[in-house]
Write a protein that holds these residues in place. Sequence first.
Motif: not given
Length: 371
Positions: A119-121, A190-191, A198-199, A207-208
Amino acid sequence: MADAKVIPFDDDRSRAGSAARPSRRRSAGSGRRKGEPAVIHEVQPLPGLARPQDDVQVTREQQPPQESQQPQESEGRPGRPAPSSAPDGGAVGGLERRIAGGLSFLRRRLTGDYEVDDFGYDAELTDQVLMSLVRPLYEKYFRVEVKGIENIPAEGGALIVANHSGTLPLDGLMMQVGVHDNHPAGRHLRLLAADLVFMLPVVNELARKAGHTLACAEDAERLLERGELVGVMPEGFKGIGKPFSERYKLQRFGRGGFVSTALRQGAPIIPCSIVGAEEIYPMIGNAKTLARVLGFPYFPITPTFPWLGPLGAIPLPTKWTIQFGEPIRTDGYPPEAAEDPMLMFNLTDQVREQIQHTLYKLLVQRRSVFF
């Protein structure tokens, strides 16, 4: 930019030198009774002369306690400083450790020796950098008080459902820090965020890295299946962008998609009520035309923004309270229950009513908006 979507499921005592030997008392008379132990009349040395000989016998009653003959760790040994002898040593050591940790962190970042999930976390970056940036706002500015943290399980997937408010989504960040810093297991939240997050160029990456993901049923189910703690705010932009006159009045929770997700994974639903966020940016107006041109769901007008320019973006220092309610279990329902619209409606309404009731309760207990 198209209108933003709302989430689908809404630390030796030494005997050398002139150490004193155990003291002995003289008897009251020159003799002793039968059965009494002999008492040695000790001659006291003059100052500066030799101390008493070591071969003087001492009765059992006059022997010093056994533990006093043992080396004392706290006084240290020759060539080895005692921990308490240098108060500044701990601070210096702590600083050195922090510097070493920081250099190690930079080395891993530069060499790419760190992990990021699908997820990019980035857990390391979140713990050491992102959380540290938000924590002063959480501890000093909003002085967040967390209640009911024991209702969050120590492990396994769970869905935290909270109210959304504040014009800007600072409540999600405060909830994320509150869970991590107060939970005994230090769990990460994890929200689930709206697609507008994400734009935005910089916000998207942050955020990621912080563990947020798109608010959709597929991502939510994957996180719950992996035993993650997932946070959702079903009101979406309807809650965060509502006028100040409607503060602490929950908006519609959508069609209950978050309940369906919890039912499919058998994850408990934990209602969460946040008080204090509504007053950080009192929204007294909405420039809808400007919002439409910019592609935003709303363009807030507050008593300080846009009139004070950038200064108007500074939130008011309100006192926050975040309370986690008792979990609503879903593991007792059959698999097909996720498709029952009536059950989803009832559970959604139950979660919403519990959050709303707790909000009113916290508001009654609150002494002041700022204290």
